[in-house]
Design a protein around this motif. Structure first.
Motif, PDB file in Angstrom:
ATOM      1  N   UNK A  68       0.841  -1.195   0.000  1.00  0.00           N
ATOM      2  CA  UNK A  68       0.000   0.000   0.000  1.00  0.00           C
ATOM      3  C   UNK A  68       0.877   1.245   0.000  1.00  0.00           C
ATOM      4  N   UNK A  69       0.456   2.317  -0.677  1.00  0.00           N
ATOM      5  CA  UNK A  69       1.254   3.549  -0.709  1.00  0.00           C
ATOM      6  C   UNK A  69       1.230   4.247   0.646  1.00  0.00           C
ATOM      7  N   UNK A  70       2.094   5.237   0.833  1.00  0.00           N
ATOM      8  CA  UNK A  70       2.103   5.971   2.107  1.00  0.00           C
ATOM      9  C   UNK A  70       0.748   6.604   2.406  1.00  0.00           C
ATOM     10  N   UNK A  71       0.372   6.524   3.675  1.00  0.00           N
ATOM     11  CA  UNK A  71      -0.898   7.077   4.132  1.00  0.00           C
ATOM     12  C   UNK A  71      -0.734   7.477   5.594  1.00  0.00           C
ATOM     13  N   UNK A 269       7.701  -1.190  -9.685  1.00  0.00           N
ATOM     14  CA  UNK A 269       6.250  -1.154  -9.501  1.00  0.00           C
ATOM     15  C   UNK A 269       5.852  -0.324  -8.294  1.00  0.00           C
ATOM     16  N   UNK A 270       6.617  -0.452  -7.209  1.00  0.00           N
ATOM     17  CA  UNK A 270       6.306   0.267  -5.969  1.00  0.00           C
ATOM     18  C   UNK A 270       7.552   1.058  -5.540  1.00  0.00           C
ATOM     19  N   UNK A 271       7.820   2.210  -6.158  1.00  0.00           N
ATOM     20  CA  UNK A 271       9.078   2.932  -5.879  1.00  0.00           C
ATOM     21  C   UNK A 271       9.177   3.474  -4.461  1.00  0.00           C
ATOM     22  N   UNK A 272       8.051   3.617  -3.758  1.00  0.00           N
ATOM     23  CA  UNK A 272       8.130   4.176  -2.408  1.00  0.00           C
ATOM     24  C   UNK A 272       8.724   3.192  -1.389  1.00  0.00           C
ATOM     25  N   UNK A 273       8.897   1.924  -1.794  1.00  0.00           N
ATOM     26  CA  UNK A 273       9.426   0.945  -0.849  1.00  0.00           C
ATOM     27  C   UNK A 273      10.852   1.280  -0.414  1.00  0.00           C
TER      28      UNK A 273
END
Length: 350
Positions: A68-71, A269-273
């Protein structure tokens, strides 16, 4: 008779804390680094003592959502195992910070002691001279290998793990301190105050500890502060390769987290990781680098005096006090008729 002036009030600007604050205030980047290092150390202490205050989840606690993206619920998002990335980054802070400070501290003690011996007792033709030469040749052997490659080799021999990796880096790190301390000792031990102490009958060991060591501590402290970031990058690199520790695991580590998140194309796919562990390494190294630059300004007497003069407020200008005059009868000279200061002759006629 002139009035007695009151002695000027002495401003207490030479207190170490006041000088420290003024130098930091005069250099905003150093002040920022000092505050950032203090915040990092306090955060690491809280994570060790009371992690529930700032860490919402455990290192291997599943939270439900995957990638899930940052929240607001998960500040840095979650990974493919539904682990909270923010919690793992916070839990890895004491380990990575302790590794950086610990390895740099051990290297400082070992390399500093050997550097003092090699520099101060460097007497040709004596046992101390042969000891100094042996220390420097051993140092040259270690410095001839790239420290990262040598640390990886030693880690492979000892076996993977956090402790073995720390031992391997410590084995390769102390020669840098030997070179630094020996050079500083050679520059100090022939100065006049050392010669005067030796002429006064002070023993060599006392001269080494009382006079020489105290004057080589300043560059040593600065180098040690800057070296913490370098050690942290080296350990994270070995962790990224997968030798130091594994992720996921009971003890997260920033380098291992980067290695796990970039594997399998997750970073595309999920660069925020990779943002959180990468930013943690960057911010920590930057903080200690800025602090080291600030300590260099504080510990150098010439730079410290310049900063203090520039940061100190100008003292208020003193008002000139008028000398009190006393009434006294003065005998004026008798004026003549032709004198410019004379008054007209009262009985004057021509």
């Amino acid at each position: 008779m002139s009035a007695t002036r009151a002695p000027p009030v002495r401003r207490r600007t030479d207190h170490p804390i006041v000088v420290f604050w003024r130098v930091l205030r005069a250099n905003p980047l150093s002040l920022f680094g000092f505050l950032l290092v203090a915040l990092i150390c306090i955060t690491a202490l809280i994570v060790v003592v009371a992690p529930h205050l700032i860490v919402p989840y455990g290192p291997q606690q599943e939270t439900g959502p995957i990638n899930s993206p940052p929240s607001w619920q998960h500040l840095f998002g979650t990974d493919g195992l539904s682990f909270d990335i923010y919690s793992n980054v916070m839990l890895a802070l004491p380990l990575d910070l302790g590794i950086g400070v610990g390895i740099a501290g051990i290297s400082l003690l070992i390399g500093g002691a050997l550097g003092l011996i090699a520099g101060f007792y460097d007497t040709p033709g004596k046992l101390s001279g042969y000891t100094s030469v042996s220390i420097m040749r051993l140092t040259d052997i270690f410095l001839s290998f790239p420290s990262l490659i040598l640390a990886l080799t030693i880690t492979r021999v000892l076996g993977p793990g956090v402790v073995n990796t720390a031992i391997a880096i410590s084995i390769t790190w102390w020669p840098f301190y030997v070179r630094l301390v020996r050079g500083e000792v050679l520059a100090v031990k022939h100065l006049p105050y050392v010669t005067a102490a030796r002429a006064a009958g002070v023993t060599e060991n006392r001269i080494l500890l009382r006079h020489v060591l105290r004057n080589v501590l300043e560059p040593l402290i600065v180098y040690f502060t800057l070296d913490i970031g370098t050690v942290l990058v080296t350990y994270s690199t070995i962790g990224y390769i997968g030798v130091a520790s594994k992720y996921p695991g009971p003890q997260p580590e920033w380098g291992a987290m980067l290695a796990y998140y970039q594997s399998g194309g997750l970073i595309n796919t999920y660069p925020w990781l990779v943002l959180a562990p990468g930013a943690a390494i960057f911010v920590t190294v930057l903080a200690f680098s800025l602090l080291g630059d600030g300590l260099r300004d504080i510990l150098d007497p010439r730079t410290r005096r310049a900063f203090v003069r520039g940061a100190a407020p100008e003292p208020p200008a003193e008002r000139p006090t008028a000398e009190p005059t006393e009434a006294r009868d003065e005998e004026l000279p008798e004026s003549s008729p032709g004198s410019p200061l004379g008054s007209p002759n009262p009985g004057g006629g021509t």
